[in-house]
Scaffold this motif. Structure first.
Motif, short mmCIF file in Angstrom:
data_model
loop_
_atom_site.label_atom_id
_atom_site.label_comp_id
_atom_site.label_asym_id
_atom_site.label_seq_id
_atom_site.Cartn_x
_atom_site.Cartn_y
_atom_site.Cartn_z
N ASP A 150 -21.61 -5.57 48.25
CA ASP A 150 -21.35 -4.18 47.84
C ASP A 150 -20.09 -3.68 48.55
O ASP A 150 -19.74 -4.12 49.65
CB ASP A 150 -22.57 -3.27 48.10
CG ASP A 150 -22.69 -2.88 49.55
OD1 ASP A 150 -22.20 -1.82 49.92
OD2 ASP A 150 -23.28 -3.69 50.30
N SER A 151 -19.37 -2.78 47.86
CA SER A 151 -18.01 -2.47 48.30
C SER A 151 -17.98 -1.72 49.64
O SER A 151 -17.04 -1.88 50.41
CB SER A 151 -17.27 -1.68 47.22
OG SER A 151 -17.89 -0.45 47.01
N ARG A 152 -19.03 -0.97 49.96
CA ARG A 152 -19.06 -0.27 51.24
C ARG A 152 -19.14 -1.27 52.41
O ARG A 152 -18.39 -1.19 53.38
CB ARG A 152 -20.28 0.66 51.28
CG ARG A 152 -20.11 1.86 52.14
CD ARG A 152 -21.33 2.77 52.00
NE ARG A 152 -22.11 2.79 53.22
CZ ARG A 152 -21.85 3.60 54.25
NH1 ARG A 152 -20.83 4.42 54.18
NH2 ARG A 152 -22.60 3.58 55.31
N THR A 153 -20.02 -2.25 52.24
CA THR A 153 -20.17 -3.28 53.27
C THR A 153 -18.89 -4.12 53.37
O THR A 153 -18.44 -4.47 54.46
CB THR A 153 -21.37 -4.20 52.93
OG1 THR A 153 -22.47 -3.38 52.60
CG2 THR A 153 -21.74 -5.09 54.09
N PHE A 154 -18.31 -4.39 52.22
CA PHE A 154 -17.07 -5.17 52.18
C PHE A 154 -15.97 -4.46 52.96
O PHE A 154 -15.31 -5.04 53.82
CB PHE A 154 -16.67 -5.35 50.70
CG PHE A 154 -15.47 -6.22 50.47
CD1 PHE A 154 -15.34 -7.45 51.11
CD2 PHE A 154 -14.48 -5.83 49.58
CE1 PHE A 154 -14.23 -8.26 50.89
CE2 PHE A 154 -13.37 -6.63 49.35
CZ PHE A 154 -13.25 -7.84 50.00
N ARG A 155 -15.82 -3.15 52.70
CA ARG A 155 -14.81 -2.36 53.42
C ARG A 155 -15.06 -2.38 54.92
O ARG A 155 -14.13 -2.52 55.71
CB ARG A 155 -14.87 -0.90 52.98
CG ARG A 155 -14.06 -0.59 51.74
CD ARG A 155 -14.41 0.81 51.28
NE ARG A 155 -13.64 1.19 50.13
CZ ARG A 155 -12.54 1.94 50.18
NH1 ARG A 155 -12.10 2.39 51.33
NH2 ARG A 155 -11.90 2.24 49.08
N LYS A 156 -16.34 -2.22 55.30
CA LYS A 156 -16.67 -2.19 56.73
C LYS A 156 -16.35 -3.51 57.41
O LYS A 156 -15.84 -3.55 58.53
CB LYS A 156 -18.14 -1.83 56.92
CG LYS A 156 -18.42 -0.38 56.59
CD LYS A 156 -19.64 0.11 57.31
CE LYS A 156 -19.61 1.63 57.34
NZ LYS A 156 -20.67 2.21 58.14
N PRO A 179 2.83 -0.30 68.36
CA PRO A 179 2.52 -0.13 66.94
C PRO A 179 1.37 0.84 66.71
O PRO A 179 0.49 1.00 67.58
CB PRO A 179 2.08 -1.53 66.52
CG PRO A 179 1.46 -2.09 67.76
CD PRO A 179 2.24 -1.54 68.92
N LEU A 180 1.38 1.45 65.54
CA LEU A 180 0.20 2.19 65.08
C LEU A 180 -0.77 1.14 64.52
O LEU A 180 -0.38 0.26 63.77
CB LEU A 180 0.60 3.17 63.97
CG LEU A 180 -0.50 4.07 63.44
CD1 LEU A 180 -1.08 4.97 64.53
CD2 LEU A 180 0.06 4.95 62.30
N ILE A 181 -2.02 1.24 64.92
CA ILE A 181 -3.04 0.25 64.53
C ILE A 181 -4.09 0.94 63.65
O ILE A 181 -4.39 2.12 63.86
CB ILE A 181 -3.76 -0.31 65.78
CG1 ILE A 181 -2.76 -0.85 66.80
CG2 ILE A 181 -4.81 -1.35 65.41
CD1 ILE A 181 -2.19 -2.19 66.46
N TYR A 182 -4.64 0.19 62.69
CA TYR A 182 -5.76 0.68 61.89
C TYR A 182 -6.92 -0.28 62.09
O TYR A 182 -6.78 -1.49 61.91
CB TYR A 182 -5.34 0.75 60.42
CG TYR A 182 -6.16 1.73 59.62
CD1 TYR A 182 -6.14 3.09 59.91
CD2 TYR A 182 -6.96 1.29 58.58
CE1 TYR A 182 -6.89 3.99 59.17
CE2 TYR A 182 -7.71 2.19 57.83
CZ TYR A 182 -7.68 3.53 58.15
OH TYR A 182 -8.42 4.42 57.42
N PHE A 183 -8.06 0.27 62.50
CA PHE A 183 -9.21 -0.57 62.87
C PHE A 183 -10.49 0.19 62.60
O PHE A 183 -10.64 1.34 63.02
CB PHE A 183 -9.09 -0.92 64.36
CG PHE A 183 -10.24 -1.73 64.91
CD1 PHE A 183 -10.60 -2.94 64.34
CD2 PHE A 183 -10.94 -1.28 66.02
CE1 PHE A 183 -11.64 -3.69 64.85
CE2 PHE A 183 -11.99 -2.03 66.54
CZ PHE A 183 -12.35 -3.24 65.95
N ARG A 184 -11.42 -0.42 61.90
CA ARG A 184 -12.70 0.20 61.54
C ARG A 184 -12.52 1.58 60.92
O ARG A 184 -13.20 2.55 61.29
CB ARG A 184 -13.62 0.29 62.76
CG ARG A 184 -14.09 -1.07 63.22
CD ARG A 184 -15.32 -1.00 64.11
NE ARG A 184 -15.84 -2.34 64.32
CZ ARG A 184 -16.01 -2.90 65.53
NH1 ARG A 184 -15.76 -2.23 66.62
NH2 ARG A 184 -16.48 -4.11 65.61
N GLY A 185 -11.56 1.67 60.02
CA GLY A 185 -11.37 2.90 59.26
C GLY A 185 -10.75 4.03 60.04
O GLY A 185 -10.77 5.18 59.60
#
Ligand SMILES: Cc1cc2nc3c(=O)[nH]c(=O)nc-3n(C[C@H](O)[C@H](O)[C@H](O)COP(=O)(O)O)c2cc1C
Length: 163
Positions: free
Chosen positions: A4-10, A146-152
């Motif tokens: 499912d896409s929510r789990t995939f995103r996480k 750097p700016l980092i993106y992690f766990r949303g």
């Protein structure tokens, strides 16, 4: 197993990335920019990079038509820029220092690195398009974080020293 896409995103959010603004010009020569994290290197010789842009992006047609893009790798103090180019605000470019190099794509000032690219391939990838570009010119700095993106969410590099 159906993912499912929510789990995939996480799950994907567990893979930390940098943040960049990809830019190009629209059919009237106006600057266009979108925040992305889907930037990666592809090939050293020739020097190729890619990013993925959602089919729903309001700027998809501009990136397809122009044939060029720039990747502007953000510093940790450019979080506001990241949020601005991830939104649909009226004037994303207000007070953004910029120039152009070989291709004409906007090169944003004060970034960690800038890469000016010509599109060499566009592939379909589910609900995104994959833009592959050959790098014509680049610049990078050795200072700055750097700016980092992690766990949303946005994050910064820790100052921990690896063993
Ligand atoms: C940190 C971050 C990374 C993002 N990465 C991507 C990406 O790789 N590809 C993408 O299509 N959208 C990505 N987005 C979402 C776009 O920035 C956002 O959908 C933007 O509103 C698209 O604008 P547009 O419809 O005007 O093109 C990201 C957003 C953020 C905040």
């Amino acid at each position: 197993m159906k993912v499912d896409s929510r789990t995939f995103r996480k799950a994907l959010g567990c893979f930390p990335t940098g943040v960049a603004v990809v830019t190009t010009l629209d059919s009237q020569g106006k600057p266009v920019g979108v925040t992305i994290s889907s930037f990666t290197s592809v090939s050293l010789e020739p020097p190729l990079v890619l990013f993925c842009l959602a089919n729903t992006s309001g700027n998809l047609a501009d990136f397809k038509a122009s044939g060029h893009f720039a990747v502007n790798v953000l510093r940790e103090d450019q979080r506001e820029l990241s949020m601005r180019f991830a939104g649909r605000g009226a004037d994303k470019w207000a007070e953004v220092p910029r120039t152009t190099w070989e291709t004409g794509s906007p090169i944003i000032g004060q970034c960690l690195a800038n890469l000016d690219c010509r599109v060499v391939a566009v592939h379909e990838g589910g609900d995104h398009l994959i833009f592959v570009g050959e790098v014509d010119r680049l610049e990078y700095g050795t200072a700055g974080q750097p700016l980092i993106y992690f766990r949303g969410d946005y994050a910064a590099l820790g100052n921990t020293t690896l063993p």
